[in-house]
Design a protein around this motif. Sequence first.
Motif, short mmCIF file in Angstrom:
data_model
loop_
_atom_site.label_atom_id
_atom_site.label_comp_id
_atom_site.label_asym_id
_atom_site.label_seq_id
_atom_site.Cartn_x
_atom_site.Cartn_y
_atom_site.Cartn_z
N VAL A 154 0.91 -1.18 0.00
CA VAL A 154 -0.08 0.06 -0.12
C VAL A 154 0.89 1.28 0.03
CG1 VAL A 154 -1.88 -1.03 1.15
CG2 VAL A 154 -0.13 -0.07 2.63
N VAL A 155 0.41 2.30 -0.42
CA VAL A 155 0.84 3.81 -0.30
C VAL A 155 0.04 4.75 0.31
CG1 VAL A 155 2.09 3.41 -2.71
CG2 VAL A 155 0.00 4.42 -2.44
N LYS A 156 0.72 5.75 1.00
CA LYS A 156 0.14 6.42 1.83
C LYS A 156 -1.00 7.35 0.91
CE LYS A 156 3.95 7.60 5.01
NZ LYS A 156 4.82 8.56 5.47
N TYR A 161 -1.01 3.78 11.46
CA TYR A 161 -1.09 5.26 12.26
C TYR A 161 -1.16 4.81 13.78
CZ TYR A 161 -1.63 7.26 7.80
OH TYR A 161 -1.30 7.74 6.46
N ARG A 162 -0.71 5.63 14.63
CA ARG A 162 -0.66 5.45 16.03
C ARG A 162 -0.67 6.70 16.71
NH1 ARG A 162 4.10 3.43 20.05
NH2 ARG A 162 4.77 5.49 19.52
N ALA A 163 -1.26 6.78 17.84
CA ALA A 163 -1.08 8.01 18.98
C ALA A 163 -1.25 7.59 20.20
CB ALA A 163 -2.39 8.72 18.49
N THR A 164 -0.31 8.43 21.10
CA THR A 164 -0.47 8.10 22.50
C THR A 164 -0.64 9.51 23.19
OG1 THR A 164 1.95 8.28 22.45
CG2 THR A 164 1.13 6.00 22.05
N ALA A 165 -1.01 9.26 24.45
CA ALA A 165 -1.07 10.34 25.37
C ALA A 165 -1.24 9.98 26.83
CB ALA A 165 -2.17 11.39 24.88
N ILE A 166 -1.51 10.94 27.75
CA ILE A 166 -1.80 10.66 29.11
C ILE A 166 -3.22 11.24 29.47
CG2 ILE A 166 -1.16 10.78 31.34
CD1 ILE A 166 0.65 9.12 30.12
N VAL A 167 -4.11 10.26 29.69
CA VAL A 167 -5.22 11.09 30.05
C VAL A 167 -5.97 10.36 31.42
CG1 VAL A 167 -7.75 10.79 29.30
CG2 VAL A 167 -5.98 10.67 27.67
N ARG A 168 -5.99 11.32 32.26
CA ARG A 168 -6.46 11.34 33.74
C ARG A 168 -5.46 10.38 34.51
NH1 ARG A 168 -11.19 11.47 30.86
NH2 ARG A 168 -11.52 9.09 31.05
N MET A 178 -5.52 2.12 7.67
CA MET A 178 -6.08 2.77 6.58
C MET A 178 -6.08 1.82 5.49
SD MET A 178 -6.54 6.73 5.25
CE MET A 178 -6.87 7.13 6.83
N ILE A 179 -7.00 1.65 4.63
CA ILE A 179 -7.02 0.59 3.47
C ILE A 179 -7.70 1.37 2.46
CG2 ILE A 179 -6.88 -1.39 2.11
CD1 ILE A 179 -4.95 -1.43 4.19
N LYS A 180 -7.16 1.55 1.24
CA LYS A 180 -7.96 1.99 -0.03
C LYS A 180 -9.15 1.04 -0.61
CE LYS A 180 -7.20 4.54 -4.41
NZ LYS A 180 -6.57 4.89 -5.22
N ASN A 181 -10.30 1.50 -0.52
CA ASN A 181 -11.46 0.85 -1.14
C ASN A 181 -11.34 0.98 -2.61
OD1 ASN A 181 -13.91 -0.14 -1.61
ND2 ASN A 181 -14.96 0.67 0.24
N PRO A 182 -11.54 -0.24 -3.03
CA PRO A 182 -11.60 -0.53 -4.67
C PRO A 182 -12.91 0.47 -5.17
CG PRO A 182 -11.16 -2.45 -3.61
CD PRO A 182 -11.64 -1.64 -2.57
N ASN A 183 -13.86 0.64 -4.35
CA ASN A 183 -15.02 1.47 -4.92
C ASN A 183 -14.99 2.78 -4.74
OD1 ASN A 183 -15.98 -1.05 -5.81
ND2 ASN A 183 -16.92 -1.55 -3.64
N GLY A 184 -13.76 3.29 -4.31
CA GLY A 184 -13.72 4.70 -3.86
C GLY A 184 -13.55 4.86 -2.28
N GLY A 185 -12.82 5.84 -2.10
CA GLY A 185 -12.62 6.38 -0.43
C GLY A 185 -11.71 5.42 -0.03
N SER A 206 -8.75 11.22 5.77
CA SER A 206 -8.05 10.46 4.73
C SER A 206 -7.14 11.38 3.97
CB SER A 206 -8.97 9.63 3.86
OG SER A 206 -9.83 10.55 3.31
N GLU A 207 -7.36 12.62 3.87
CA GLU A 207 -6.60 13.61 3.00
C GLU A 207 -5.40 14.01 4.27
OE1 GLU A 207 -8.88 16.74 1.56
OE2 GLU A 207 -9.98 15.25 0.06
N GLN A 208 -5.67 13.86 5.06
CA GLN A 208 -4.59 14.54 6.21
C GLN A 208 -4.62 13.67 7.34
OE1 GLN A 208 -5.73 18.66 6.60
NE2 GLN A 208 -3.68 19.13 5.87
N PRO A 209 -4.23 12.23 7.28
CA PRO A 209 -4.69 11.47 8.41
C PRO A 209 -3.65 11.73 9.60
CG PRO A 209 -3.16 10.38 6.63
CD PRO A 209 -3.74 11.86 6.22
#
Length: 233
Positions: A154-156, A161-168, A178-185, A206-209
């Motif tokens: 796949v290509v971007k 993707y991953r995110a980390t933080a401290i919550v409470r 995220m995977i491109k759908n053959p039918n669009g999107g 999807s335009e700015q993941p």
Amino acid sequence: MSRLGPVITLAAGAVLAVGLGVASTIATPAAEETAAGTAAEAPAEAPPEEQNTAAPSPSSSRTAAKKIAKADYGGRVKGNGALIAISIRNGKAIGYFCDGKTEAWFKGSESDGDLQLKGVANAGSKVTAELGGGRAEGWVSVGGKKWDFTAPTVVKPSGLYRATAIVRGARLRAGWIMIKNPNGGYYQVGAAFAGEEQLDIPQLDSEQPTAPVTVDGTTVNPEDVDGFIEEMQ
């Protein structure tokens, strides 16, 4: 005179025979001397112990294992509905399995097209795959269950993707595939946890993941795989 003719003829024949015999005697030693001289000039064959019988060195006969410099794969897990994503950078590899409820992160290595990953926090979880022909094909094991998968390159923005933080006071972790759908999107699945508590997870743009998103009231910044693959090793 008529009686001397045969005698002279016989004498001449005898002289001729003696001459031929002498010539033959002289020629034979000469031939033998020539043959002996030729044999003496020919180089002698080296004794077996002096011949070069050295085997090629191990370094010259062994080819170093090849490692993939960069590759990303993503696809569906058969019979499960989950997605799996795998990323490789200079032989180091990570993977992520997620069906929206269950998730598992993996890390390991790739060499000569052979991929071996073990679960980061899921004991017994594993990914084994062969890489080639523009895809990763193998199986993933999570929670004692095992499924086959085929994940094309796949290509971007497709990928991991991953995110980390401290919550409470608890560490929040979120992951997306995220995977491109053959039918669009694009089709995407993810999961977020604060400690052991599962949280609702938003969709990525999807335009700015890597644009900021809000998880349980906390703003987090998703990173693509290049931002955290070294950290996971």
